[in-house]
Design an enzyme around this catalytic site. Structure first.
Site, PDB file in Angstrom:
ATOM      1  N   ASP A  51       0.821  -1.334  -0.046  1.00 24.12           N
ATOM      2  CA  ASP A  51      -0.053   0.060  -0.120  1.00 24.12           C
ATOM      3  C   ASP A  51       0.777   1.076   0.033  1.00 24.12           C
ATOM      4  O   ASP A  51       2.327   1.237   0.169  1.00 24.12           O
ATOM      5  CB  ASP A  51      -1.122   0.031   0.985  1.00 24.12           C
ATOM      6  CG  ASP A  51      -0.308   0.051   2.420  1.00 24.12           C
ATOM      7  OD1 ASP A  51       0.781   0.753   2.678  1.00 24.12           O
ATOM      8  OD2 ASP A  51      -0.663  -0.667   3.308  1.00 24.12           O
ATOM      9  N   LYS A  52       0.269   2.414  -0.391  1.00 25.19           N
ATOM     10  CA  LYS A  52       0.908   3.761  -0.323  1.00 25.19           C
ATOM     11  C   LYS A  52       1.849   3.937   0.934  1.00 25.19           C
ATOM     12  O   LYS A  52       2.893   4.477   0.782  1.00 25.19           O
ATOM     13  CB  LYS A  52       0.042   4.850  -0.602  1.00 25.19           C
ATOM     14  CG  LYS A  52       0.634   6.131  -0.778  1.00 25.19           C
ATOM     15  CD  LYS A  52      -0.376   7.229  -1.187  1.00 25.19           C
ATOM     16  CE  LYS A  52       0.170   8.452  -1.647  1.00 25.19           C
ATOM     17  NZ  LYS A  52      -0.927   9.496  -1.934  1.00 25.19           N
TER      18      LYS A  52
END
Length: 212
Positions: A51-52
């Site tokens: 994820d980011k």
């Protein structure tokens, strides 16, 4: 007879703040893999996305078999993370993480994670630049967690269920493929033989290392 397709295989140390995509479904062009200063081949895609807010080892390849062989195989593959969490981790919380802990997964279902390898470790001395250096004075612990599954945001949900907020999450290896000093934003290319051997990929049809 046509020559077989020559696929390419890479590892990226994904920086915090970058999404694991080349094209955003929302049309957003900020924080995409395509912004990296690297000439990627046609057909490249990320496998086992982070994820980011997470960092570390991200697989990039033109070979679509990798997802099936690595994440859809009956043979589990180990993924290891360094995780910084708020406050000191108690023996009780550590035991919960090691033996199985309830988290909420897709559809709002309660899921008990299988036993996994979790250890409290010292802060890694050779760790790359901390994007959250402002939080240096916050009491925290470092964990080394090795899983053989990867449900959506699983590691973050596990430490939260044990009573600890995740401050930093870095994937350092998948099987025997490690970051090995690769700097954030840097990319390393591997041969097909190296990639398949280090990831322990086995073709279920031939029972041999795929591609070899």
């Amino acid at each position: 007879m046509e020559d077989p397709v020559q696929h390419q295989y890479f590892v990226l140390n994904k920086p915090c703040g970058m999404v694991s995509q080349f094209i955003s479904p929302d049309g957003d062009k900020v924080g995409l893999l395509g912004e990296l200063d690297f000439s990627f081949p046609k057909g490249i895609h990320a496998i086992g996305r982070l994820d980011k807010d997470s960092e570390g080892l991200l697989l990039l390849t033109t070979d679509k078999r990798i997802t099936r062989l690595l994440f859809e195989s009956k043979t589990p593959h180990k993924r290891t993370y360094l995780v910084q969490v708020r406050r000191q981790v108690t023996e009780a919380a550590l035991h919960q993480l090691q033996t199985g802990i309830e988290i909420i997964i897709e559809g709002g279902r309660v899921y008990t994670t299988p036993p996994c390898n979790v250890q409290v470790v010292s802060k890694p001395e050779a760790l790359f630049a901390d994007p959250f250096a402002y939080a240096a004075q916050i009491e925290s612990s470092w964990l080394r967690i090795t899983l053989t599954e990867g449900k959506f945001r699983q590691v973050r949900k596990m430490v939260a269920a044990a009573g600890h907020r995740c401050m930093r999450l870095i994937r350092v290896s998948i099987e025997d493929l490690h970051l090995d000093g690769l700097q954030p934003g840097a990319i390393r290319e591997y041969t097909q033989e190296q990639y398949f051997s280090l990831l322990h990929l086995v073709d279920p049809e031939t029972k041999c290392q795929a591609g070899l």
